[in-house]
Design a protein around this motif. Structure first.
Motif, short mmCIF file in Angstrom:
data_model
loop_
_atom_site.label_atom_id
_atom_site.label_comp_id
_atom_site.label_asym_id
_atom_site.label_seq_id
_atom_site.Cartn_x
_atom_site.Cartn_y
_atom_site.Cartn_z
N THR A 1 91.81 20.24 3.41
CA THR A 1 91.89 19.77 5.07
C THR A 1 93.01 18.67 4.80
O THR A 1 93.41 18.05 3.58
N GLN B 1 100.79 28.90 6.05
CA GLN B 1 99.87 30.01 6.04
C GLN B 1 99.06 30.38 4.97
O GLN B 1 97.61 30.82 4.86
N LYS B 2 99.46 31.87 4.21
CA LYS B 2 99.03 32.42 3.35
C LYS B 2 98.18 31.21 2.05
O LYS B 2 97.40 31.20 1.87
N GLY C 1 95.41 23.47 9.90
CA GLY C 1 94.46 24.49 8.94
C GLY C 1 94.35 24.94 7.03
O GLY C 1 93.71 25.33 6.25
N GLY C 2 94.80 23.62 6.40
CA GLY C 2 95.13 23.27 5.21
C GLY C 2 96.02 22.50 5.01
O GLY C 2 95.71 21.30 5.98
N GLN D 1 98.97 29.29 16.78
CA GLN D 1 99.48 29.88 15.87
C GLN D 1 100.50 29.78 14.96
O GLN D 1 102.03 29.51 15.30
N THR D 2 100.08 29.20 13.21
CA THR D 2 101.26 28.83 12.59
C THR D 2 102.30 29.37 12.74
O THR D 2 103.44 28.66 12.53
N CYS E 1 97.57 28.61 2.74
CA CYS E 1 95.58 27.62 3.54
C CYS E 1 94.75 28.75 2.77
O CYS E 1 93.91 28.22 3.21
N GLU E 2 95.50 29.77 2.85
CA GLU E 2 94.14 30.67 3.10
C GLU E 2 93.36 31.30 1.10
O GLU E 2 92.58 31.57 1.41
N ILE E 3 94.77 30.72 0.35
CA ILE E 3 93.97 30.36 -0.89
C ILE E 3 92.93 29.94 -1.37
O ILE E 3 92.30 30.33 -1.90
N ARG E 4 92.97 28.86 -0.85
CA ARG E 4 91.99 27.68 -1.47
C ARG E 4 91.57 26.81 0.66
O ARG E 4 92.79 26.40 0.75
N PRO E 5 90.62 26.56 0.43
CA PRO E 5 90.17 25.93 1.59
C PRO E 5 89.92 24.45 1.64
O PRO E 5 89.99 23.77 0.46
#
Length: 293
Positions: A127, A118-119, A191-192, A56-57, A121-125
């Motif tokens: 890797t 983490q935030k 995660g990103g 978990q981040t 990473c969630e905005i745009r897929p």
């Protein structure tokens, strides 16, 4: 000269820090203080959690920071750095170790950094991928020629570079890199797209927190990921730390500069031995070891 180096994300393992907690009163106090600062029992996750819990981040980055910093403090008089450096997240551990940041402020910034990343990473897929067996210049050129956002992110050692960006762009670059002769070009379980332009929202969020934090003059230079040269100015350290989220980690260049400036013995402080391996690949002539009690 003694160079102390601090690992980044990926070095975590189940049970990390438990020996420090059980055997040193100072370590126990600092771990309990960390639980209070973070608002949850990170020690439960570090000592008894599963690998998934540790991934978990909000846990991973503070856990590695705590292991590294508390170990450096428990080493006491045996901890005598002439220079320090940290790989990505490890830069925060290094800044506590050389007295630029105090323990509480360092932990708060690391926690804020983890959540901000983490935030983002969630905005745009997005890797990252590890590329083995090609010269840096070849990887850089292929990234530039690939459509979309894909950039060099971690210069780990000669022949080992991590790229970062949008999923489609990273996949396309990996195919081109294999065609160019890469021994491997494989996606990483992250995660990103860390250390890429896609981390701009996190950089903006962290910048405000860093600017509001007191940075003292360090007791020895830090070789930061962005400039790769010795830095002792608190203002410069702040600026480089803010830039770090969207800029590549130039670990190869930082270690080369430390050696050029007199670094002979590299001591890794924290979980794992990854950085020792990278240092030996950068220059097989230097001594490497783990910081142990």
């Amino acid at each position: 000269m003694n160079a102390y180096i601090f690992p980044g994300q990926g070095a975590q393992f189940v049970g990390m820090g438990l020996d420090l907690y059980e055997n040193h009163d100072q370590a126990q106090e600092l771990f309990e203080q960390a639980n209070d600062i973070l608002g949850f029992s990170i020690t439960d996750v570090m000592f008894e959690g599963t690998p998934e819990d540790l991934k978990q981040t909000k846990v991973t980055q503070p856990a590695i920071f705590l292991h590294s910093v508390i170990l450096s403090k428990v080493l006491g008089e045996n901890f005598k750095p002439d220079m320090v450096a940290g790989h990505s997240l490890g830069e925060f551990s290094a800044l506590v170790a050389n007295s630029t940041l105090n323990f509480e402020d360092g932990l708060k910034l690391v926690s804020q950094r983890a959540l901000a990343m983490q935030k983002a990473c969630e905005i745009r897929p997005s890797t990252m991928a590890a590329v083995l067996g090609l010269d840096d210049e070849v990887v850089e050129k292929i990234c530039q020629e690939t459509d979309g956002i894909v950039v060099p992110a971690n210069y780990n050692c000669p022949g080992q570079l991590v790229i970062s960006g949008e999923i489609e762009a990273v996949n396309a670059a990996c195919e081109k890199l294999k065609e160019a002769g890469a021994r491997r070009a494989l996606l990483l379980p992250v995660g990103g797209a860390f250390h890429s332009p896609l981390m701009e929202p996190a950089r903006e969020e962290l910048a405000a927190a860093i600017e509001a934090t007191n940075f003292s003059t360090p007791i020895c230079p830090i070789y930061q990921n962005v400039p790769t040269t010795a830095v002792t100015s608190a203002d410069e350290i702040k600026a480089n730390l803010i830039s770090q989220l969207t800029a590549p980690v130039k670990w190869t260049q930082s270690v080369q500069q430390m050696i050029k400036d007199g670094g002979k013995s590299f001591v890794e402080v924290g979980p794992g031995k990854v950085l020792q391996g990278l240092v030996r690949k950068i220059d097989s002539g230097v001594e490497t070891s783990s910081g142990v009690i």
